[in-house]
Scaffold this active site. Sequence first.
Site, PDB file in Angstrom:
ATOM      1  N   CYS A 169       0.935  -1.249   0.054  1.00 51.23           N
ATOM      2  CA  CYS A 169      -0.038  -0.010  -0.010  1.00 51.23           C
ATOM      3  C   CYS A 169       0.900   1.388   0.014  1.00 51.23           C
ATOM      4  O   CYS A 169       1.856   1.437   0.487  1.00 51.23           O
ATOM      5  CB  CYS A 169      -0.753   0.028   1.178  1.00 51.23           C
ATOM      6  SG  CYS A 169      -1.921   1.496   1.461  1.00 51.23           S
ATOM      7  N   ASP A 170       0.446   2.174  -0.787  1.00 50.38           N
ATOM      8  CA  ASP A 170       1.220   3.470  -0.863  1.00 50.38           C
ATOM      9  C   ASP A 170       0.824   4.403   0.261  1.00 50.38           C
ATOM     10  O   ASP A 170       1.552   5.640   0.211  1.00 50.38           O
ATOM     11  CB  ASP A 170       1.098   4.063  -2.148  1.00 50.38           C
ATOM     12  CG  ASP A 170      -0.282   4.733  -2.496  1.00 50.38           C
ATOM     13  OD1 ASP A 170      -1.240   4.505  -1.540  1.00 50.38           O
ATOM     14  OD2 ASP A 170      -0.353   5.204  -3.672  1.00 50.38           O
ATOM     15  N   TYR A 264      -7.044   6.895   7.085  1.00 50.95           N
ATOM     16  CA  TYR A 264      -8.106   5.899   6.919  1.00 50.95           C
ATOM     17  C   TYR A 264      -8.960   5.590   8.263  1.00 50.95           C
ATOM     18  O   TYR A 264     -10.127   5.252   8.000  1.00 50.95           O
ATOM     19  CB  TYR A 264      -8.067   4.928   5.909  1.00 50.95           C
ATOM     20  CG  TYR A 264      -8.123   5.390   4.294  1.00 50.95           C
ATOM     21  CD1 TYR A 264      -7.979   6.549   4.158  1.00 50.95           C
ATOM     22  CD2 TYR A 264      -8.306   4.445   3.297  1.00 50.95           C
ATOM     23  CE1 TYR A 264      -7.998   7.165   2.593  1.00 50.95           C
ATOM     24  CE2 TYR A 264      -8.135   4.860   1.829  1.00 50.95           C
ATOM     25  CZ  TYR A 264      -8.118   6.168   1.648  1.00 50.95           C
ATOM     26  OH  TYR A 264      -8.098   6.659   0.300  1.00 50.95           O
ATOM     27  N   ARG A 284     -15.604  10.588  -4.561  1.00 47.93           N
ATOM     28  CA  ARG A 284     -14.364  10.577  -4.771  1.00 47.93           C
ATOM     29  C   ARG A 284     -14.089   9.998  -6.048  1.00 47.93           C
ATOM     30  O   ARG A 284     -13.306  10.397  -6.902  1.00 47.93           O
ATOM     31  CB  ARG A 284     -13.386   9.710  -3.848  1.00 47.93           C
ATOM     32  CG  ARG A 284     -12.012   9.728  -4.051  1.00 47.93           C
ATOM     33  CD  ARG A 284     -11.348  10.721  -4.094  1.00 47.93           C
ATOM     34  NE  ARG A 284      -9.944  10.716  -4.540  1.00 47.93           N
ATOM     35  CZ  ARG A 284      -8.872  11.677  -5.076  1.00 47.93           C
ATOM     36  NH1 ARG A 284      -9.271  12.984  -5.072  1.00 47.93           N
ATOM     37  NH2 ARG A 284      -7.743  11.420  -5.434  1.00 47.93           N
TER      38      ARG A 284
HETATM   39  P1  NAD Z   1      -7.866   2.365 -13.326  1.00 45.72           P
HETATM   40  O1  NAD Z   1      -9.550   1.680 -13.560  1.00 45.72           O
HETATM   41  O2  NAD Z   1      -7.492   3.420 -14.011  1.00 45.72           O
HETATM   42  O3  NAD Z   1      -6.979   0.936 -14.099  1.00 45.72           O
HETATM   43  C1  NAD Z   1      -7.317  -0.491 -13.536  1.00 45.72           C
HETATM   44  C2  NAD Z   1      -7.068  -1.070 -14.728  1.00 45.72           C
HETATM   45  O4  NAD Z   1      -7.613  -2.589 -14.364  1.00 45.72           O
HETATM   46  C3  NAD Z   1      -8.183  -0.842 -15.706  1.00 45.72           C
HETATM   47  O5  NAD Z   1      -7.478  -0.475 -17.489  1.00 45.72           O
HETATM   48  C4  NAD Z   1      -9.155  -1.862 -16.045  1.00 45.72           C
HETATM   49  O6  NAD Z   1      -9.607  -2.249 -17.705  1.00 45.72           O
HETATM   50  C5  NAD Z   1      -7.981  -3.138 -15.459  1.00 45.72           C
HETATM   51  N1  NAD Z   1      -8.730  -4.300 -15.290  1.00 45.72           N
HETATM   52  C6  NAD Z   1      -9.958  -4.446 -14.649  1.00 45.72           C
HETATM   53  N2  NAD Z   1     -10.105  -5.648 -14.267  1.00 45.72           N
HETATM   54  C7  NAD Z   1      -9.129  -6.576 -14.740  1.00 45.72           C
HETATM   55  C8  NAD Z   1      -8.806  -7.923 -14.942  1.00 45.72           C
HETATM   56  N3  NAD Z   1      -9.649  -8.710 -14.389  1.00 45.72           N
HETATM   57  N4  NAD Z   1      -7.546  -8.292 -15.388  1.00 45.72           N
HETATM   58  C9  NAD Z   1      -7.068  -7.202 -16.045  1.00 45.72           C
HETATM   59  N5  NAD Z   1      -6.986  -5.905 -16.011  1.00 45.72           N
HETATM   60  C10 NAD Z   1      -8.139  -5.402 -15.414  1.00 45.72           C
HETATM   61  O7  NAD Z   1      -7.507   2.374 -11.599  1.00 45.72           O
HETATM   62  P2  NAD Z   1      -6.485   3.194 -11.072  1.00 45.72           P
HETATM   63  O8  NAD Z   1      -7.363   4.325 -10.246  1.00 45.72           O
HETATM   64  O9  NAD Z   1      -5.299   3.304 -11.832  1.00 45.72           O
HETATM   65  O10 NAD Z   1      -6.297   2.089  -9.683  1.00 45.72           O
HETATM   66  C11 NAD Z   1      -5.649   1.018 -10.003  1.00 45.72           C
HETATM   67  C12 NAD Z   1      -5.547  -0.036  -8.946  1.00 45.72           C
HETATM   68  O11 NAD Z   1      -4.529   0.246  -8.141  1.00 45.72           O
HETATM   69  C13 NAD Z   1      -6.991   0.190  -8.097  1.00 45.72           C
HETATM   70  O12 NAD Z   1      -7.141  -1.177  -7.480  1.00 45.72           O
HETATM   71  C14 NAD Z   1      -6.460   1.100  -6.981  1.00 45.72           C
HETATM   72  O13 NAD Z   1      -7.341   0.780  -5.527  1.00 45.72           O
HETATM   73  C15 NAD Z   1      -5.278   0.447  -6.788  1.00 45.72           C
HETATM   74  N6  NAD Z   1      -4.341   1.256  -5.919  1.00 45.72           N
HETATM   75  C16 NAD Z   1      -3.914   0.872  -4.847  1.00 45.72           C
HETATM   76  C17 NAD Z   1      -3.063   1.504  -4.119  1.00 45.72           C
HETATM   77  C18 NAD Z   1      -2.513   0.816  -2.539  1.00 45.72           C
HETATM   78  O14 NAD Z   1      -1.966   1.630  -1.818  1.00 45.72           O
HETATM   79  N7  NAD Z   1      -2.688  -0.393  -2.716  1.00 45.72           N
HETATM   80  C19 NAD Z   1      -2.608   2.798  -4.452  1.00 45.72           C
HETATM   81  C20 NAD Z   1      -3.291   3.393  -5.590  1.00 45.72           C
HETATM   82  C21 NAD Z   1      -3.866   2.674  -6.344  1.00 45.72           C
HETATM   83  C1  G6P Z   2      -4.354   5.817  -1.034  1.00 42.57           C
HETATM   84  C2  G6P Z   2      -4.387   4.569  -0.936  1.00 42.57           C
HETATM   85  C3  G6P Z   2      -4.809   3.548  -1.858  1.00 42.57           C
HETATM   86  C4  G6P Z   2      -5.980   4.166  -2.772  1.00 42.57           C
HETATM   87  C5  G6P Z   2      -5.716   5.679  -3.087  1.00 42.57           C
HETATM   88  C6  G6P Z   2      -6.811   6.109  -3.282  1.00 42.57           C
HETATM   89  O1  G6P Z   2      -2.920   6.071  -1.914  1.00 42.57           O
HETATM   90  O2  G6P Z   2      -3.380   3.875  -0.129  1.00 42.57           O
HETATM   91  O3  G6P Z   2      -4.992   2.440  -1.484  1.00 42.57           O
HETATM   92  O4  G6P Z   2      -6.130   3.462  -3.758  1.00 42.57           O
HETATM   93  O5  G6P Z   2      -5.458   6.227  -1.830  1.00 42.57           O
HETATM   94  O6  G6P Z   2      -6.689   7.341  -4.122  1.00 42.57           O
HETATM   95  P1  G6P Z   2      -7.602   7.745  -5.249  1.00 42.57           P
HETATM   96  O7  G6P Z   2      -6.869   9.118  -5.636  1.00 42.57           O
HETATM   97  O8  G6P Z   2      -8.053   6.830  -6.223  1.00 42.57           O
HETATM   98  O9  G6P Z   2      -8.968   8.205  -4.445  1.00 42.57           O
HETATM   99 MN    MN Z   3      -3.648   1.721   0.124  1.00 45.55          MN
END
Ligand code: NAD
Ligand code: G6P
Ligand code: MN
Length: 441
Positions: A169-170, A264, A284
């Site tokens: 997680c970031d 959070y 959001r």
């Molecule tokens: P986004 O919707 O722009 O990108 C997600 C991509 O996944 C899309 O292009 C979509 O077509 C693809 N996708 C969906 N289901 C799929 C599958 N079954 N197989 C292959 N591809 C698939 O989303 P985003 O805002 O860029 O975020 C991407 C992910 O990263 C989200 O799950 C978000 O919550 C996560 N995220 C996590 C953290 C963290 O702290 N862990 C931080 C930032 C983002």
């Molecule tokens: C933080 C969390 C992520 C989450 C993001 C949501 O970075 O660690 O898990 O996906 O916030 O950000 P967003 O800009 O998509 O609301």
């Molecule tokens: Mn996170």
Amino acid sequence: MKTFNITIAGGGSTFTPGIILMLLDYLDEFPIDTIKLYDNDGDRQKTIADACAILLKERAPEVRLLASTNPEEAFTNVDFVMAHIRVGKYAMRELDEKIPLKHRVVGQETCGPGGIAYGMRSIPGVLELVDYMEKYSPDAWMLNYSNPAAIVAEATRKLRPNSKILNICDMPIGIEELIAKNLGLSSRKEMEVDYYGLNHFGWWTDIRDKEGNSLMPDVIKHVSQHGYATDGTSELEQQESWNSTLKKARDVQALDPKTVPNTYLKYYLYPDYEVAHSNKEFTRANEVMEGREKFVFGECQAIIDKGTAKETKLVIDEHASYIVDLAKAIAFNTKERMLMIVENNGAIKNFDPTAMVEIPCIVGSNGPEKLVVGEIPRFQKSLMEQQVGVEKLVVEAFEEGSYQKLWQAITLSKTVPSAKVAKDILDDLIEANKAFWPALK
Ligand code: NAD
Ligand code: G6P
Ligand code: MN
């Protein structure tokens, strides 16, 4: 020096260009032969891929880029899979947020009923990626950002116990950058942190400089007055919803004045306040669609139209640095200290050994080695037990196709006031998620 092949799963993600830019920045230390993008939405991915191809041709022509929707092509012969899929995309995130809000409950991407709904969609998506990786590149590691990371981590622990997936997680590093800024340090990398909890549900217990001196008194003083606000110039503070989240940490911190909290936690400790301050029509998800998604896809389209990335405003961010640092830690056995979401197994002494907890680990070529946290206080332990119960019930509900367990999970969430409200929300979520969830009995 060995060169690495990397697959970015969720190639169409708004975070893909940032990760590619970060990989280019590190090429001297972490040489790359091929970057493959994989997504199940070929059209969405194509815009990102075509723009990144131009960018690579200009900045690192030796790196090959391939975009595919074919799992065999995308997952064969790779060392790392960096996963960030969003099953159901922003359209479903919007419903995850708006459905609970309609029932006057927190509407959030990863917390409360919205996070549970997203979890039920993400579990099969991420399991599928793990299976592709194991089939086509059995020695590879998956570094997973796909949310909700807590539920995804519990699902892979339970349903793919031997898989080489690391969930990260970031959020902590994002907050640590703000803490570092307020301390007058150049970056979070000048600090060493002690932290424990669950994903999006944890506390810093100490923050030290590189000489081992605790910086915690100054950190606590600032957070107790201003939360994680800085001088207002940080990228997060430019976004209204993050700005209020960072400030609200002040009220969360008041509950345990010796630590500083993950932002959070506000959703669990001040849910009434959050609902009262939410716009039920514009959440959001809408902000992100109008902000980050428009910006990233707009910049990519501009690169394609101009045929050059020379003037692009796309930039590297902390989010990308963390996943690349993790890949380097595994590739070169750097033994970097990083927060990871791992099976507790005694690290927190008085806590469920099978819970997926977020704690500091030393990461090397064999993966993360957990550092001992020891005993945690009753307040945190009790909150965490309730939340782990939610996460485990969601995974059981998915496995068994159980309506009953999903109702229990939503009822148990601290964000939900009663079993009646939980049932009303669940019935709406089932309707909205018909195309994604298993049938529930
Ligand atoms: P986004 O919707 O722009 O990108 C997600 C991509 O996944 C899309 O292009 C979509 O077509 C693809 N996708 C969906 N289901 C799929 C599958 N079954 N197989 C292959 N591809 C698939 O989303 P985003 O805002 O860029 O975020 C991407 C992910 O990263 C989200 O799950 C978000 O919550 C996560 N995220 C996590 C953290 C963290 O702290 N862990 C931080 C930032 C983002
Ligand atoms: C933080 C969390 C992520 C989450 C993001 C949501 O970075 O660690 O898990 O996906 O916030 O950000 P967003 O800009 O998509 O609301
Ligand atoms: Mn996170």
